[in-house]
Design a protein around this motif. Structure first.
Motif, PDB file in Angstrom:
ATOM      1  N   ILE A  37       0.860  -1.179   0.000  1.00  0.00           N
ATOM      2  CA  ILE A  37       0.000   0.000   0.000  1.00  0.00           C
ATOM      3  C   ILE A  37       0.900   1.234   0.000  1.00  0.00           C
ATOM      4  N   VAL A  38       0.560   2.189  -0.856  1.00  0.00           N
ATOM      5  CA  VAL A  38       1.356   3.405  -1.012  1.00  0.00           C
ATOM      6  C   VAL A  38       0.534   4.597  -0.546  1.00  0.00           C
ATOM      7  N   VAL A  39       1.090   5.372   0.361  1.00  0.00           N
ATOM      8  CA  VAL A  39       0.422   6.568   0.887  1.00  0.00           C
ATOM      9  C   VAL A  39       1.213   7.800   0.454  1.00  0.00           C
ATOM     10  N   HIS A  40       0.512   8.900   0.203  1.00  0.00           N
ATOM     11  CA  HIS A  40       1.169  10.135  -0.214  1.00  0.00           C
ATOM     12  C   HIS A  40       1.860  10.814   0.974  1.00  0.00           C
ATOM     13  N   TRP A  41       3.055  11.270   0.732  1.00  0.00           N
ATOM     14  CA  TRP A  41       3.740  12.111   1.716  1.00  0.00           C
ATOM     15  C   TRP A  41       2.886  13.360   1.922  1.00  0.00           C
ATOM     16  N   PRO A  42       2.633  13.771   3.154  1.00  0.00           N
ATOM     17  CA  PRO A  42       1.708  14.891   3.378  1.00  0.00           C
ATOM     18  C   PRO A  42       2.160  16.186   2.702  1.00  0.00           C
TER      19      PRO A  42
END
Length: 303
Positions: free
Chosen positions: A273-278
């Motif tokens: 799962i890939v999450v965006h850097w804030p």
């Protein structure tokens, strides 16, 4: 075979390297992410009128600033890339990084930078044209990264004694993560991919429910399995990557919400799962403390 979930991040190429960029990529490694990717666009969405740097130079700098973190694009497309020049860039990146590059690759879409290279009298590619280009682009790039010299004449792309010596550090070539949901793209993922990438069903993002999204993703994985069977591959050979931020719900609002989200998608078969850097004041805004808690604690709660 024991399958585990990996957590990665995508860092938009918006940071001046000596102001913030170097430290952002180093921090991604410190937080323990499996990989850090960046978008390969000339401009993108609401970020079009702000800083936006090139993917390949950004990843080259990130490779020099990190030691263990895998790096890559999510995703590169034929919208402004040619397989011959892209292959040379990728071989160089793989060398600089010591074999830590993954190429996320997709057919691309309309809008944003898709028309940047077109003349005023040219129409953007229709979906069928994008699929046509992609279907020729991927196999040629595959050959270019595997073979020391390639000559091939195609409808859209050609190579005339294109030499790529010494080739990739990763053998037989660096891995492809193919973004696809349609039948032609899924066949390319089955034949050439080491991973498959999806963002979910875009029709559900605005008005769908998390349950509908899970059902749609289940259907995509089923179709991927059928494409793999047709290609004579076991679908289990492919990593399955979900890029978050484009499905219904708010899985990043808290650690508990993310653990629940990740668990449901792990049960579907996703392995990364890939999450965006804030990014403050954007669709990817998130309190840094919540993001870092997810990065450092979520996977332990899934085991």
């Amino acid at each position: 075979m024991v399958v585990t979930m990996r957590l990665s991040t995508v860092i938009l190429p918006i940071y001046r390297w000596h102001d913030e960029g170097r430290e952002v990529w180093r921090r991604a490694e410190e937080l323990g992410f499996h990989a850090a990717y960046t978008y390969d666009h000339l401009a993108w969405r609401t970020f079009r009128d702000g800083p936006w740097f090139g993917a390949v130079p950004t990843l080259t700098a990130a490779a020099a600033a990190t030691e263990r973190l895998r790096l890559g694009t999510l995703v590169t497309s034929p919208n402004f890339r040619h397989p011959v020049t892209l292959a040379k860039d990728l071989i160089t990146l793989d060398d600089v990084s010591g074999g830590r590059i993954t190429l996320g690759i997709g057919a691309g879409g309309n809008g944003f930078d898709a028309t940047t290279l077109l003349r005023a009298d040219e129409e953007p590619w229709a979906p069928r044209e994008r699929a046509d280009h992609f279907e020729e682009f991927v196999p040629l790039l595959d050959r270019l990264l595997r073979e020391p010299s390639v000559t091939q004449e195609g409808r859209f792309y050609s190579a005339n004694e294109a030499r790529n010596i010494p080739g990739c550090v990763q053998r037989p070539r660096l891995p492809f993560a193919v973004a696809a949901t349609g039948p032609r793209g899924l066949r390319l993922a089955a034949r050439h991919g080491q991973a498959w990438v999806t963002t979910g069903d875009p029709k559900l993002y605005e008005s769908g429910t998390p349950e509908q999204s899970v059902a749609a993703l289940r259907g995509q994985i089923t179709r991927l399995g059928a494409a793999c069977q047709e290609a004579g591959r076991d679908v289990a050979e492919l990593d399955k990557i979900l890029l978050t931020g484009f499905t219904p719900g708010r899985p990043l609002q808290s650690l508990d919400a993310f653990v629940d989200f990740a668990g449901r998608h792990f049960d579907l078969g996703f392995t990364e799962i890939v999450v965006h850097w804030p990014v403050p004041d954007s669709d990817f805004a998130l309190p840094p403390e919540v993001f870092e808690q997810i990065a450092t604690e979520a996977l332990a709660q899934l085991r």
